[in-house]
Design an enzyme around this catalytic site. Structure first.
Site, PDB file in Angstrom:
ATOM      1  N   SER A  57       0.841  -1.199   0.000  1.00 46.32           N
ATOM      2  CA  SER A  57       0.000   0.000   0.000  1.00 46.32           C
ATOM      3  C   SER A  57       0.884   1.261   0.000  1.00 46.32           C
ATOM      4  CB  SER A  57      -0.946  -0.056   1.207  1.00 46.32           C
ATOM      5  OG  SER A  57      -1.960   0.905   1.087  1.00 46.32           O
ATOM      6  N   ASP A 116      -8.449  -6.500  -4.970  1.00 47.18           N
ATOM      7  CA  ASP A 116      -8.094  -5.186  -4.407  1.00 47.18           C
ATOM      8  C   ASP A 116      -8.689  -4.098  -5.289  1.00 47.18           C
ATOM      9  OD1 ASP A 116      -6.919  -2.890  -3.428  1.00 47.18           O
ATOM     10  OD2 ASP A 116      -4.863  -3.655  -3.484  1.00 47.18           O
ATOM     11  N   HIS A 139      -7.852  -5.199  -0.560  1.00 47.71           N
ATOM     12  CA  HIS A 139      -6.578  -4.528  -0.330  1.00 47.71           C
ATOM     13  C   HIS A 139      -5.835  -5.113   0.872  1.00 47.71           C
ATOM     14  CE1 HIS A 139      -3.719  -1.298  -0.733  1.00 47.71           C
ATOM     15  NE2 HIS A 139      -3.956  -0.844   0.477  1.00 47.71           N
ATOM     16  N   ASP A 140      -6.585  -5.505   1.880  1.00 43.69           N
ATOM     17  CA  ASP A 140      -6.001  -6.070   3.102  1.00 43.69           C
ATOM     18  C   ASP A 140      -5.197  -7.348   2.859  1.00 43.69           C
ATOM     19  OD1 ASP A 140      -6.472  -4.279   5.069  1.00 43.69           O
ATOM     20  OD2 ASP A 140      -8.076  -5.390   6.062  1.00 43.69           O
ATOM     21  N   ARG A 179     -11.986   5.966   9.744  1.00 40.67           N
ATOM     22  CA  ARG A 179     -11.521   4.588   9.805  1.00 40.67           C
ATOM     23  C   ARG A 179     -12.582   3.607   9.283  1.00 40.67           C
ATOM     24  NH1 ARG A 179      -6.817   1.789   9.650  1.00 40.67           N
ATOM     25  NH2 ARG A 179      -6.841  -0.064  10.959  1.00 40.67           N
TER      26      ARG A 179
END
Lengths: 382, 382
Positions: free
Chosen positions: B157, B322, B355-356, B227
């Site tokens: 990232s 992602d 993405h994680d 968040r």
């Protein structure tokens, strides 16, 4: 503002308010003892009362779908490009009805209305309504207007969900169901975005548990954030790139938190102008109606079973770049309709505009609507 | 908490703080007269000083990448599954350095630090830093540690962006660039999400223009919203569906605004726990560094030209699901590297985790890293 109202416009229109005295028991268990529905109509109901089209609006829409509210009105209704003389929904042929949903802030009974039980505005005490409640109230509107059966019920996004509910709940009263950019139920990601929007509003210190008007404030910041976030999901990454790219307002980085990228300016503007025209409690309600919508939940989560009693012909439309309610969701519905032997047409329209495509004058899209309506009318006449 | 620290862990580690007196002129024009960098290291630097690997962290990461801070520490560092004896980044072979970025809130100089000019905390006056600034400060850290050339610089990232900048700015000082789930620049949609996150924080009345600590408050609501929104973009729609679906906490609708869907509970929890561990001013800075990152901007927007002086070997990794930094962005970089005849390996890893994925122990992913590092070491030895 237009120099003069265009010839293909329905012209100057004004809304009508109908009062309903018959109590309406809502899905949540609360009963509205009485309520108003505000609507607009365009075109003329024919003698057979079989040319009526109901327009269902989306999250932030209202009853003002076409025409202008005054000669000098700078802006027409939200679906003006689609509704009018000679337009896809041809008001020379159809009688078009567009009503504001209960719980909204456009004139139908909602959080801004006076609660007859208390004499003050409902505010946060207005009950959470569902898509089914809306359809029920629209069915009563149809009754009041002398419409036994809609030639079509149509809408995009949350509007399309109302159409599906109509086809399920009132199979005999809807000849054609036109479902655009919708989904048979929200995905987890959809609910997640709605939850962030709700928290933005509810965490705003000006929200006062929904009683903001008693404090002479509105939760502007929260509603602005909710709308900014919404806008990102209404547009595709590609169209955002094409419109704004990484363009800088001042041509350089300022290393601060004022607007730098043009996209920031666009979002802030969208957020701020929304605050002027929309009520936060209504916004909360609408997102809940979206989250709750899942007609198959009452049919063993079987969408095919859900639509098995439908009698309408269906036109389902999706847009290739819509990632809010992706084409795959429309195809899920189409498969269920085919599996239960319904008459369904489906098209996935190539468009870079994302979910917002349903509001746009995309030639193929409007041609499809035009042809579908022309054919329906013909079938009805012969 | 672990009964005992596992054998393949780097064990109990503690961070080191280095003070730098040489002024650092930042991209924004401000000069930091002095600053601290906090880092952790795992493994041993060999006699040739050619086995050092630099880990660059992402938006909300820090220097604590592996191991535990105490025997009874319930949670290891954020990339513990990847760094350790026998793990893909094998600390039996490599000396791994992980530093906290300037402007962060993990110990390196940032908004929480004392401004030597005023004797009080920087707060919002801490200058906006860029990826290039971070690389510059990391280059000084390398100097201080006696590392002339990294065996590898790696990160996911925003960490991956630092790796690319390293390869561009210090071509001779980096043997391998491992760029994971990154992009050569943010898309308009990425910037748009960041802007909503920033507005959420900045509009929070507890923000006080960034001077919240002087008022003994923190902009909890804003940081929580930021968040929550971030989390939606870190995960794929599919994995959200698999994890939470439309599951209800109480098994039925409550027609209210408390948690109903499990996804709401998850997001609120993620938001609330983040507030405990992260500083809002740091979060703002980090999102700006993301938005600004665009190394090609200084090479006529030509990515091929941008990487033409790079000497590193590249490993680029993306993940199929992602959508925050899509595989297409990684391929854009890979094409530019190929067009300028660089040595590049690329793999798009099948993963539903969005993405994680870059943080997860996905066998193929870790095997690729393992093999890549094993080969690099071999090439270095022979």
């Amino acid at each position: 503002m237009p120099d003069s109202i265009p010839a293909d416009s329905v012209g100057v229109v004004s809304p009508t308010t109908l009062h309903f005295d018959e109590p309406l028991r809502l899905d949540c268990g609360v009963t509205l003892s009485e309520y108003d529905l505000v609507y607009e109509s365009y075109g003329t109901l024919n003698a057979e009362s079989n040319n009526a089209v109901l327009i269902c609006h989306a999250l932030s829409g209202d009853h003002h779908a076409a025409g202008f509210h005054a000669e000098q009105d700078p802006k027409p209704g939200w679906w003006n490009n689609c509704i009018g003389p000679g337009k896809p929904i041809d008001t020379n042929k159809y009688y078009v009805v567009s009503s504001n949903n209960l719980g909204g802030c456009g004139g139908s009974t909602g959080p801004l209305s006076t609660n007859p039980a208390t004499g003050t505005a409902f505010g946060p005490d207005f009950p959470i309504v569902t898509v089914r409640d809306w359809v029920e109230s629209q069915a009563r509107l149809a009754n009041a207007l002398g419409i036994d059966r809609w030639a079509a019920v149509m809408g995009g996004s949350l509007g399309g969900m109302q159409v599906l509910q109509w086809a399920v709940d009132y199979p005999k009263q809807i000849a054609n169901a036109v479902i655009i950019a919708a989904t048979p139920k929200l995905s987890t990601q959809n609910i997640a975005f709605n939850e962030v929007a709700r928290q933005a509003i509810r965490c705003d210190p000006s929200f006062h548990e929904g009683h903001y008007r008693l404090h002479n404030v509105v939760p502007e910041r929260g509603l602005m954030l909710a709308r900014m976030l919404g806008h990102i999901t209404y547009l595709s990454d590609d169209v955002l790139h094409a419109k704004f790219g990484r363009e800088l307002r001042d041509g350089k980085f300022n290393f601060g938190y004022d607007v730098e990228f043009q996209i920031e300016s666009y979002l802030r503007h969208q957020g701020q102008s929304f605050v002027q025209r929309f009520d936060a409690n209504s916004y909360l309600l609408m997102t809940k109606a979206l989250d709750y919508f899942d007609p198959a939940a009452q049919f063993d989560n079987d969408l095919t079973k859900t639509v098995s009693n439908c009698q309408a012909n269906f036109l389902v439309i999706s847009f290739t770049s819509d990632w809010r309610f992706s084409p795959e969701k429309s195809r899920e519905l189409v498969r269920a309709l085919l599996d239960s032997d319904k008459n369904v047409s489906y098209i996935d329209i190539e468009s870079e505009h994302g979910h917002d495509s349903f509001l746009m004058e995309i030639p193929l899209y409007h041609n499809v609507l035009h042809s579908y309506f022309a054919r329906s009318l013909q079938e009805q006449q012969y």
